[in-house]
Design an enzyme around this catalytic site. Sequence first.
Site, PDB file in Angstrom:
ATOM      1  N   CYS A   1       6.449 -14.335  13.349  1.00 30.85           N
ATOM      2  CA  CYS A   1       7.361 -13.784  14.345  1.00 30.85           C
ATOM      3  C   CYS A   1       7.291 -12.258  14.371  1.00 30.85           C
ATOM      4  O   CYS A   1       6.691 -11.628  13.510  1.00 30.85           O
ATOM      5  CB  CYS A   1       8.776 -14.216  14.011  1.00 30.85           C
TER       6      CYS A   1
ATOM      7  N   CYS B   1       0.777  -8.766   3.165  1.00 30.75           N
ATOM      8  CA  CYS B   1      -0.096  -9.855   3.627  1.00 30.75           C
ATOM      9  C   CYS B   1      -1.458  -9.319   4.083  1.00 30.75           C
ATOM     10  O   CYS B   1      -1.540  -8.532   5.026  1.00 30.75           O
ATOM     11  CB  CYS B   1       0.589 -10.574   4.785  1.00 30.75           C
TER      12      CYS B   1
ATOM     13  N   GLY C   1       4.244 -14.173  18.436  1.00 34.50           N
ATOM     14  CA  GLY C   1       4.947 -15.432  18.684  1.00 34.50           C
ATOM     15  C   GLY C   1       5.215 -15.625  20.153  1.00 34.50           C
ATOM     16  O   GLY C   1       5.648 -14.684  20.837  1.00 34.50           O
TER      17      GLY C   1
ATOM     18  N   TYR D   1      -6.279  -9.950  10.762  1.00 32.74           N
ATOM     19  CA  TYR D   1      -6.234 -10.752  11.973  1.00 32.74           C
ATOM     20  C   TYR D   1      -4.955 -10.611  12.796  1.00 32.74           C
ATOM     21  O   TYR D   1      -5.006 -10.499  14.011  1.00 32.74           O
ATOM     22  CB  TYR D   1      -6.427 -12.225  11.568  1.00 32.74           C
TER      23      TYR D   1
ATOM     24  N   CYS E   1      -3.778 -16.926  -0.028  1.00 32.94           N
ATOM     25  CA  CYS E   1      -4.512 -17.965   0.709  1.00 32.94           C
ATOM     26  C   CYS E   1      -6.006 -17.966   0.355  1.00 32.94           C
ATOM     27  O   CYS E   1      -6.709 -18.913   0.687  1.00 32.94           O
ATOM     28  CB  CYS E   1      -4.288 -17.848   2.220  1.00 32.94           C
TER      29      CYS E   1
ATOM     30  N   ASN F   1      11.642 -12.367  10.338  1.00 36.59           N
ATOM     31  CA  ASN F   1      10.212 -12.657  10.346  1.00 36.59           C
ATOM     32  C   ASN F   1       9.834 -13.021   8.924  1.00 36.59           C
ATOM     33  O   ASN F   1      10.132 -12.266   7.995  1.00 36.59           O
ATOM     34  CB  ASN F   1       9.431 -11.416  10.803  1.00 36.59           C
ATOM     35  N   GLY F   2       9.173 -14.165   8.742  1.00 36.70           N
ATOM     36  CA  GLY F   2       8.750 -14.555   7.401  1.00 36.70           C
ATOM     37  C   GLY F   2       9.156 -15.970   7.087  1.00 36.70           C
ATOM     38  O   GLY F   2       9.408 -16.770   7.986  1.00 36.70           O
TER      39      GLY F   2
ATOM     40  N   CYS G   1      -1.159  -9.314  -0.821  1.00 38.44           N
ATOM     41  CA  CYS G   1      -1.127 -10.739  -1.144  1.00 38.44           C
ATOM     42  C   CYS G   1      -2.499 -11.304  -0.769  1.00 38.44           C
ATOM     43  O   CYS G   1      -2.988 -11.064   0.330  1.00 38.44           O
ATOM     44  CB  CYS G   1      -0.036 -11.426  -0.341  1.00 38.44           C
TER      45      CYS G   1
ATOM     46  N   ASP H   1     -13.423 -13.038  11.821  1.00 40.81           N
ATOM     47  CA  ASP H   1     -12.488 -12.573  10.777  1.00 40.81           C
ATOM     48  C   ASP H   1     -12.134 -13.655   9.765  1.00 40.81           C
ATOM     49  O   ASP H   1     -11.707 -13.358   8.670  1.00 40.81           O
ATOM     50  CB  ASP H   1     -11.207 -12.011  11.422  1.00 40.81           C
TER      51      ASP H   1
HETATM   52  S1  SF4 Z   1      -0.854 -16.329   1.611  1.00 43.75           S
HETATM   53 FE1  SF4 Z   1      -2.327 -15.304   2.991  1.00 43.75          FE
HETATM   54  S2  SF4 Z   1      -1.417 -15.414   5.036  1.00 43.75           S
HETATM   55 FE2  SF4 Z   1       0.216 -15.838   3.531  1.00 43.75          FE
HETATM   56  S3  SF4 Z   1       1.174 -13.852   3.120  1.00 43.75           S
HETATM   57 FE3  SF4 Z   1      -0.392 -14.140   1.567  1.00 43.75          FE
HETATM   58  S4  SF4 Z   1      -2.231 -13.154   2.469  1.00 43.75           S
HETATM   59 FE4  SF4 Z   1      -0.765 -13.476   4.126  1.00 43.75          FE
END
Ligand code: SF4
Length: 474
Positions: A11, A247, A37, A253, A449, A112-113, A446, A358
């Site tokens: 969002c 993130c 979004g 992206y 993923c 958002n989140g 982070c 990407d």
């Molecule tokens: S897991 Fe991936 S998509 Fe989710 S916040 Fe972490 S880096 Fe971003």
Amino acid sequence: MYDIRGLNEECGVFGIWDHPNAAELTYMALHSLQHRGQEGAGIVCSNGENIFGARGMGLLPEAISQVQLDSLKSYRHAIGHVRYATTGASELSNVQPFIFKHSKGDLGLAHNGNLTNAQQIKLALESNGAIFQTSSDSEVLGHLLLKAKSENKLANLHASLNQIKGAFAFLVLHPESLSAARDAHGVRPLMLGQVDGAYCVASETCAFTAIGAEYIRDIEPGEVLTFSNETPIHEDFYTKQTSSNMCSMEYVYFARPDSEFRKSSIYEVRKSLGEQLAKEMAHIEADIVIGVPDSSLQAAKGFSNYSGLPNEQGLIKNRYVGRTFITPNQTLRERAVRMKHSPIREVIEGKRVIVIDDSIVRGTTSKFIVKTLKQAGAKEVHMGISSPPLKHPCYYGIDVSTHAELIAAHQTVEEIQKELEVDSLTYLSVEGMHDVFKKHHSKGECYACFTGNYPIEIIDQLLPEEKEKKRKGV
Ligand code: SF4
């Protein structure tokens, strides 16, 4: 934008305090955040005593009519939200900002989140009589705020934020104040700006550009900013236990290339990711490099700058393939991909092509792109991905497909290469990505993923590996 690959944005939020055109500026800002979004949008305003709002389903012009916008024109304080559903069903009741009417005073809320302990808190609140109106995780903060005992609203906000876990950028509008809070790990972005002397906050700086606001700074992990007529800006932290885990996919992206994080242009970061990828693909010989439009064009430019290969526009994106074609069915998804990207034969024919994208989610788009480039006469197709393999789902507000759908969760790079029928496949390394972010002033990211190392505890949902262990009785 909803992506047929299964990688969907979360969002966007915007808030402004004490501006004569608060609602209109919020509308314009939300327009520039629409890529985050498209399921619904809303604006909630304060007149200093009460809170009023308008919200609806769909893109901003469908969600909020001119008549509704006109009805909010006289108010000086506003928050707004564009929604992509990462939790909760796609229905009007889940469209934000939420309004809570209460004897203690009205409350508007935009988030958002994704909260990772929302279900746990919700069950506890429900057992004490709370009634939830939505299936969105964001509603729990509203209930915690209304349940808090202190007369001091800021103290209540700090106490409530300390109870929730997860990734968030929250905007809380009381009739007499607006607070903006970023999670203690800084996963979701939130920026501070100023226009005509009024403070504003937004998920991305492109919202500031849209309304002619100056980008002042990023709001820090764990920070809460409060704006009111008594104190134009009050800067504080709800916790001292903070870390920086921005993130990575926002850089790669999600964010618009004209946005900035930590005063670094997303456009430049993406170019640097392409340069780094070129270093890691130095062994590949080719004639041209092309990017998959739109989000990979900057990485292809960076690749070209480093490698010296000409950067051509080999693929055209059909911008008018809309949501009508978005279906969860694989056959129809393939058809949608075919409609979306078209090759330019004159650029491709007889060439050894490096194509930059990407990310690869399910592999549907990548497979089609390789096929279409070969059909257009490419002698060889080498694929470079400007992020590491996506192997793990996101619990922090990005709809990175389920574990089962992520191709890299189940196949090696060699197997994916075979599946895509591509001459070579190279992903950017996590280390290479980290080096790029460091160069662009990031304080920490982070990578969950890619690596499975989740920086925030997932309380509501067991991690896939833990589920597997539980299934096996380990
Ligand atoms: S897991 Fe991936 S998509 Fe989710 S916040 Fe972490 S880096 Fe971003």
